[in-house]
Write a protein that holds these residues in place. Sequence first.
Motif, PDB file in Angstrom:
ATOM      1  N   LYS A  78      35.546  -1.858 -37.649  1.00  0.00           N
ATOM      2  CA  LYS A  78      35.007  -0.761 -36.845  1.00  0.00           C
ATOM      3  C   LYS A  78      36.128  -0.136 -36.011  1.00  0.00           C
ATOM      4  O   LYS A  78      36.283   1.080 -35.965  1.00  0.00           O
ATOM      5  N   GLU A  82      38.070   3.703 -35.956  1.00  0.00           N
ATOM      6  CA  GLU A  82      38.297   4.579 -34.797  1.00  0.00           C
ATOM      7  C   GLU A  82      39.740   5.089 -34.774  1.00  0.00           C
ATOM      8  O   GLU A  82      39.991   6.234 -34.419  1.00  0.00           O
ATOM      9  N   ASP A 136      28.406   4.882 -29.946  1.00  0.00           N
ATOM     10  CA  ASP A 136      28.604   5.503 -31.253  1.00  0.00           C
ATOM     11  C   ASP A 136      27.377   6.309 -31.661  1.00  0.00           C
ATOM     12  O   ASP A 136      27.484   7.321 -32.346  1.00  0.00           O
ATOM     13  N   GLU A 165      30.503   6.570 -39.057  1.00  0.00           N
ATOM     14  CA  GLU A 165      29.837   6.231 -37.794  1.00  0.00           C
ATOM     15  C   GLU A 165      28.534   5.462 -38.008  1.00  0.00           C
ATOM     16  O   GLU A 165      28.142   4.661 -37.165  1.00  0.00           O
ATOM     17  N   HIS A 168      29.093   1.958 -37.713  1.00  0.00           N
ATOM     18  CA  HIS A 168      29.327   1.532 -36.329  1.00  0.00           C
ATOM     19  C   HIS A 168      28.005   1.369 -35.586  1.00  0.00           C
ATOM     20  O   HIS A 168      27.776   0.404 -34.858  1.00  0.00           O
TER      21      HIS A 168
END
Lengths: 316, 96
Positions: A78, A82, A136, A165, A168
């Motif tokens: 994760k 980013e 998120d 996303e 996430h």
Amino acid sequence: MNQQIIQEDDIRREEEFNARIAAGKTIEPKDWMPERYRRQLLRMMSQHAHSEVVGMLPEGNWLTRAPSLMRKAVLLAKIQDEAGHGLYIYSGAETLGTDRSEMIDQLLSGKAKYSSIFNYPTLNWADMGAIGWLVDGAAIVNQTVLAKCSYGPYARAMVRICKEENFHNKQGYQIMAVLMRGTKAQQEMAQDAMNRWWWPSLMMFGPPDKDSPNSGDLMRWKVKLQSNDDLRQRFIDRTVPQAEAIGLRIPDDKLKWNPQTRHYEFGEINWEEFNNVIRGNGPCNKLRLKQRRDAHAEGNWVREAAAAYAAKHARA
Amino acid sequence: MSNQHQWPAWEVFTQKTDGEAHEHAGNVHAPDAEMALLNARDVYGRRQEAVNIWVVPSSAITASTPDDVGPFFDPANDKMYRWPNYFKTPDGIKQI
Ligand SMILES: [Fe+2]
Ligand SMILES: [Fe+2]
């Protein structure tokens, strides 16, 4: 005389530009654009990219303490995403004529802004759940709309990001769901994280529409397609049922469903806290900047080695 | 503070599966082609999006400009006969 011709030329170009925006066309890097459009977009994109990069720090705090190897692997993946998000947006922002290194310098010098949510501390493991699910989740609401914005490189970066996303968001929600099925102490830990992250997550959408200084231009140029308040409402509407489904309480006494509007009503957001964090007085502003500077300095030998290797092979 | 100038940019093209054309994915910064490939893999291939990657120095790309989109593509604009549906087929023919 010449000056006047140039001015008239600019007015004509701006009219053409506005017509293209109104027609729903995409603006690409080599298209003519008003200087204010370029500036506002650069400000917004670089802040967004910085947020992705700084956003790795609160979660990085839990990499060594994740409760299992699987949790550690997921969190690492994760966080790596980013970093990728930062790269996509920086490269989109570079098409507006500013080098990435310049933007990074602005971040490291403390001149640039990033999302104030990352100036809050991550105190327990449930915070990893709350961040993935709420922070998120809020980012998804924002970015899904940005994926249709008028600037091509920004929109395309958002399409790519949105695909990632959802992972996430779901891994965060699953952390919370598992804790809520656990012992009383685990449930309390999850609720505590919820209590601390709920309001800052709502602040992520920015000040209320009536106090949002840059919104007018950005909406007119279709960089922003929905107002801060509309996006915030959409986030609340989709998140409250998710909380209820796993038995988490929303820390807002005024929260209630309005069957007429088909939206949740909610309590007053503490904008003083928001402004205070933006001004640099949040719980972790100084720590985040220090962590980012240290990481940059500690990575320097890698960049130097790569450059030396490239130079050596270029000579051979 | 970054105490170095910026590495050059490379455009990244990824092939999704065997037999397909490479498509533009985005770009990366890297000091050389070898590092550009590794960065491209990490940025654009973390979820099996690619079986093959090309990296090309961004400076090596020549592009047509949006300003002359009209005149530049003009030669194609009045030749509708290049599409098969320009031609009417007589009634009663099932397949051509
Ligand atoms: Fe992200
Ligand atoms: Fe994310």
